[in-house]
Design an enzyme around this catalytic site. Structure first.
Site, mmCIF file in Angstrom:
data_model
loop_
_atom_site.group_PDB
_atom_site.id
_atom_site.type_symbol
_atom_site.label_atom_id
_atom_site.label_comp_id
_atom_site.label_asym_id
_atom_site.label_seq_id
_atom_site.Cartn_x
_atom_site.Cartn_y
_atom_site.Cartn_z
ATOM 1 N N ASP A 35 0.382 -0.703 -0.249
ATOM 2 C CA ASP A 35 0.141 -0.262 0.075
ATOM 3 C C ASP A 35 0.478 1.359 -0.234
ATOM 4 O O ASP A 35 1.914 1.913 0.825
ATOM 5 C CB ASP A 35 -0.924 0.279 0.947
ATOM 6 C CG ASP A 35 -1.982 1.370 1.421
ATOM 7 O OD1 ASP A 35 -2.674 0.387 0.308
ATOM 8 O OD2 ASP A 35 -1.640 1.978 1.769
ATOM 9 N N THR B 86 -2.693 5.657 -3.923
ATOM 10 C CA THR B 86 -2.411 6.655 -3.500
ATOM 11 C C THR B 86 -0.506 6.020 -3.972
ATOM 12 O O THR B 86 0.342 6.805 -4.156
ATOM 13 C CB THR B 86 -1.922 5.764 -2.124
ATOM 14 O OG1 THR B 86 -1.511 4.137 -1.895
ATOM 15 C CG2 THR B 86 -3.319 6.137 -1.017
ATOM 16 N N THR B 87 -0.231 4.591 -4.754
ATOM 17 C CA THR B 87 0.343 4.767 -5.714
ATOM 18 C C THR B 87 0.525 5.898 -6.714
ATOM 19 O O THR B 87 1.723 5.649 -6.927
ATOM 20 C CB THR B 87 0.969 3.196 -5.399
ATOM 21 O OG1 THR B 87 0.591 2.538 -4.583
ATOM 22 C CG2 THR B 87 2.353 3.248 -6.150
ATOM 23 N N ASP C 155 -9.043 -0.260 2.176
ATOM 24 C CA ASP C 155 -9.455 0.405 0.745
ATOM 25 C C ASP C 155 -10.510 -0.245 -0.160
ATOM 26 O O ASP C 155 -11.136 0.823 -0.851
ATOM 27 C CB ASP C 155 -7.787 0.141 0.035
ATOM 28 C CG ASP C 155 -7.021 0.595 -0.096
ATOM 29 O OD1 ASP C 155 -6.744 1.660 0.973
ATOM 30 O OD2 ASP C 155 -5.580 0.335 -0.500
HETATM 31 P P1 ADP Z 1 -2.284 2.778 -5.973
HETATM 32 O O1 ADP Z 1 -2.320 2.616 -4.530
HETATM 33 O O2 ADP Z 1 -2.429 3.499 -7.047
HETATM 34 O O3 ADP Z 1 -4.002 2.150 -5.865
HETATM 35 P P2 ADP Z 1 -2.590 -0.665 -6.509
HETATM 36 O O4 ADP Z 1 -0.804 -1.285 -6.609
HETATM 37 O O5 ADP Z 1 -3.638 -0.389 -6.429
HETATM 38 O O6 ADP Z 1 -1.950 0.939 -6.424
HETATM 39 O O7 ADP Z 1 -2.497 -0.900 -8.428
HETATM 40 C C1 ADP Z 1 -3.515 0.370 -9.317
HETATM 41 C C2 ADP Z 1 -3.330 -0.056 -10.403
HETATM 42 O O8 ADP Z 1 -4.011 -1.466 -10.828
HETATM 43 C C3 ADP Z 1 -4.927 0.971 -10.804
HETATM 44 O O9 ADP Z 1 -4.298 2.186 -12.166
HETATM 45 C C4 ADP Z 1 -5.762 -0.593 -11.596
HETATM 46 O O10 ADP Z 1 -6.393 0.106 -13.001
HETATM 47 C C5 ADP Z 1 -4.511 -1.565 -11.871
HETATM 48 N N1 ADP Z 1 -5.328 -3.261 -12.549
HETATM 49 C C6 ADP Z 1 -6.276 -4.252 -10.840
HETATM 50 N N2 ADP Z 1 -6.408 -4.511 -11.048
HETATM 51 C C7 ADP Z 1 -5.827 -4.855 -12.571
HETATM 52 C C8 ADP Z 1 -5.996 -6.207 -13.505
HETATM 53 N N3 ADP Z 1 -6.281 -7.654 -12.929
HETATM 54 N N4 ADP Z 1 -4.872 -5.369 -14.785
HETATM 55 C C9 ADP Z 1 -4.531 -4.753 -15.195
HETATM 56 N N5 ADP Z 1 -4.402 -3.974 -14.212
HETATM 57 C C10 ADP Z 1 -5.151 -3.870 -12.613
HETATM 58 MG MG MG Z 2 -4.976 0.263 -4.887
#
Ligand code: ADP
Ligand code: MG
Length: 514
Positions: free
Chosen positions: A56, A89-90, A381
């Site tokens: 996270d 957040t990332t 989240d």
């Molecule tokens: P954040 O802290 O920004 O939420 P995450 O590590 O949760 O970071 O990643 C979020 C990103 O991953 C988003 O852009 C989301 O659309 C993408 N995402 C989620 N599931 C998938 C998937 N199955 N394939 C590709 N991208 C995905």
């Molecule tokens: Mg996320």
């Protein structure tokens, strides 16, 4: 003439700018590898040896104990993202870092900071329009909500549990607290308890508290409970103990003991006669009172914390009573069921149903502290994004597709912008590319190739994301694969990243007191 203390440090002009930009970029770089479903986790060890394992972004930056003031501003981007929408957040930190990186190049080409700031603001407006164009036309139903929850949990350590089944629990929880006035997100709490597999994670229609019955022989479960919530000590007042009795005969001693006994019995009888079958007090309960109440079949929790008492009140509709003589039936709260359960070293009280059903608890189980902690963050989240999506009714494609569309629209409109500002607007689009690039890099793909393919697919198909399913990575319409994010998460990321980056770029003088 010195107007500042000799100990203070001052950096000015380009030096100030580039040191700030470097610090901001470094922070974004630190979380980049955790982005997306194939993002890696970080293990953070604090000076006391406490270990946190997480994916996270906000948690990582928070635990990193960052001191540089400009870097701190990127941390705040991530924090405000967490606060406002609960996810992304990332993404927000990575975009902010890349906006700074692009700004650095522009400064080297002699584009003035104010021009960069203006260009970035203009580009962020175009980005918001692009987001609006990407919003799904279909109604946000349970299926889509589940997809939103699942997308936010993909790639998180969910202790072997599938994001899909967790998402189902999350949606059920959020639907439960939906009212005519919106989604009462605060009425969903998460309670973690180690000692079982994460499969045992369940939704409790009520609240879960770390409390145990005051006496072993009390009932462990009460159905259709009438609950009295007291701020009353049930026993001889501790304050009275200081009083000195001049006792000089056995008779007087016996009288004193009798008086105390009858006082204690009086409390017990008052409580029993009130008709409550569960008694919760924030104060002590004398053992003799407990044992009498136990024999009357009454379940008592003593020394309940103030915040737990507040939760019980709001969950059961009880009214807190400060003196026993004031207690009447109208003060009672109601619950379908109250039960005490033992989990290894921990005792928990479950207050379920009845008026209590307004609040729900996701009761998270997991084998170890680290597992339940990361599950708790992932579920937190997911609850946030599902609530956000339900409240606004707007979701956009994930997997980088929205970012591809944003960058594309900005580049298109940049053509009509005059002068050097155009460079800044285009640079903004380049910075947004970081999201699909990073998603590609984190799945082991070549980021440039992926970007080219995504743009081509966006051009021909409209929606194109880099979808990860199990081992496979394909370019396709994210909606077809249930990869969706709330529109508000994207908006907030763009806005907070732009704000922080432009603020940092504008600084050309850093004065630091030692
Ligand atoms: P954040 O802290 O920004 O939420 P995450 O590590 O949760 O970071 O990643 C979020 C990103 O991953 C988003 O852009 C989301 O659309 C993408 N995402 C989620 N599931 C998938 C998937 N199955 N394939 C590709 N991208 C995905
Ligand atoms: Mg996320």
């Amino acid at each position: 003439m010195f107007i500042m203390s000799e100990d203070s440090q001052r950096t000015q002009g380009r030096d100030a700018q580039s040191s700030n930009i470097m610090a901001g970029k470094a922070v974004a770089e630190a979380v980049r590898t955790t982005l997306g479903p194939r993002g890696m986790d970080k293990m953070l060890v604090d000076s006391g040896g406490e270990v946190v394992i997480t994916n996270d972004g906000a948690t990582i930056l928070n635990e990193m104990d960052i001191e540089h003031p400009a870097a701190q501003m990127i941390v705040e981007v991530s924090e405000s993202q967490e606060e406002e929408v609960g996810d992304g957040t990332t993404t927000a930190a990575v975009i902010a870092g890349n906006l700074l990186g692009e700004a650095e190049d522009l400064i080297e080409q002699d584009v003035h900071a104010t021009t960069i700031v203006e260009g970035y603001h203009e580009a962020s407006e175009i980005a918001l329009e692009a987001i609006a164009e990407q919003v799904n036309e279909a109604d946000v139903d349970d299926e889509i909500l589940k997809q939103v929850g699942e997308s936010s949990m993909t790639g998180k350590g969910t202790g072997g549990l599938t994001a899909e089944s967790l998402a189902e629990t999350v949606v059920e929880a959020i639907r439960h607290v939906e009212t005519d006035d919106g989604v009462a997100r605060d009425n969903v709490t998460v309670h973690t308890q180690i000692g079982a597999s994460s499969n045992a994670t369940e939704l409790v229609p009520g609240i879960v508290l770390d409390e145990e019955p005051a006496h072993d022989s009390m009932p462990r479960e009460v159905e259709d409970a009438s609950i009295a919530v007291l701020d009353v000590e049930l026993g001889v007042r501790t304050g009275d103990i200081d009083a000195e009795y001049a006792i000089d005969s056995i008779d007087q001693l016996n009288t004193a003991i009798d008086a105390e006994e009858s006082e204690v019995r009086g409390y017990a009888e008052d409580v029993a006669e009130s008709g409550a079958d569960v008694v919760i007090t924030t104060d002590d309960v004398d053992d003799r009172v407990s044992s009498y109440l136990a024999s009357e079949g009454i379940l008592v929790f003593e020394n309940v914390g103030n915040s737990d008492a507040r939760d019980i009140v709001s969950a059961t509709g009880a009214r807190r009573v400060g003196a026993l003589e004031d207690l009447e039936e109208a003060d009672f709260g109601a619950a379908d069921r109250i039960r005490a359960e033992n989990f290894g070293d921990d005792d928990l009280a479950f207050i379920e149903g009845g008026a209590a059903a307004e609040t729900v608890t996701v009761f998270v189980r997991g084998g170890t502290e680290h597992v339940v902690d990361e599950l708790e963050r992932a579920i937190g989240d997911a609850l946030d994004v599902v609530a956000t999506a339900l409240a606004s009714g707007e979701v956009v494609p994930g997997a980088g597709a929205t970012e591809i569309a944003i960058a594309d629209k900005i580049r298109e409109e940049a053509a009509g912008i005059e002068g050097r500002k155009q460079l800044a607007v285009t640079a903004f689009a380049d910075a947004i590319d970081i999201v699909p690039r990073t998603l590609a890099a984190n799945t082991g793909q070549d980021p440039i190739d992926a970007l080219v393919d995504l743009r081509a697919a966006h051009e021909s198909e409209g929606r194109a994301g880099l979808i990860t399913t199990g081992e496979d990575v394909t370019i396709d319409d994210p909606f077809e694969h249930g990869v969706v994010d709330p529109a508000d998460v994207k908006r907030e990321a763009i806005e907070s990243a732009t704000e922080a980056a432009t603020m940092i770029v504008r600084i050309d003088d850093v004065i630091a007191a030692e």
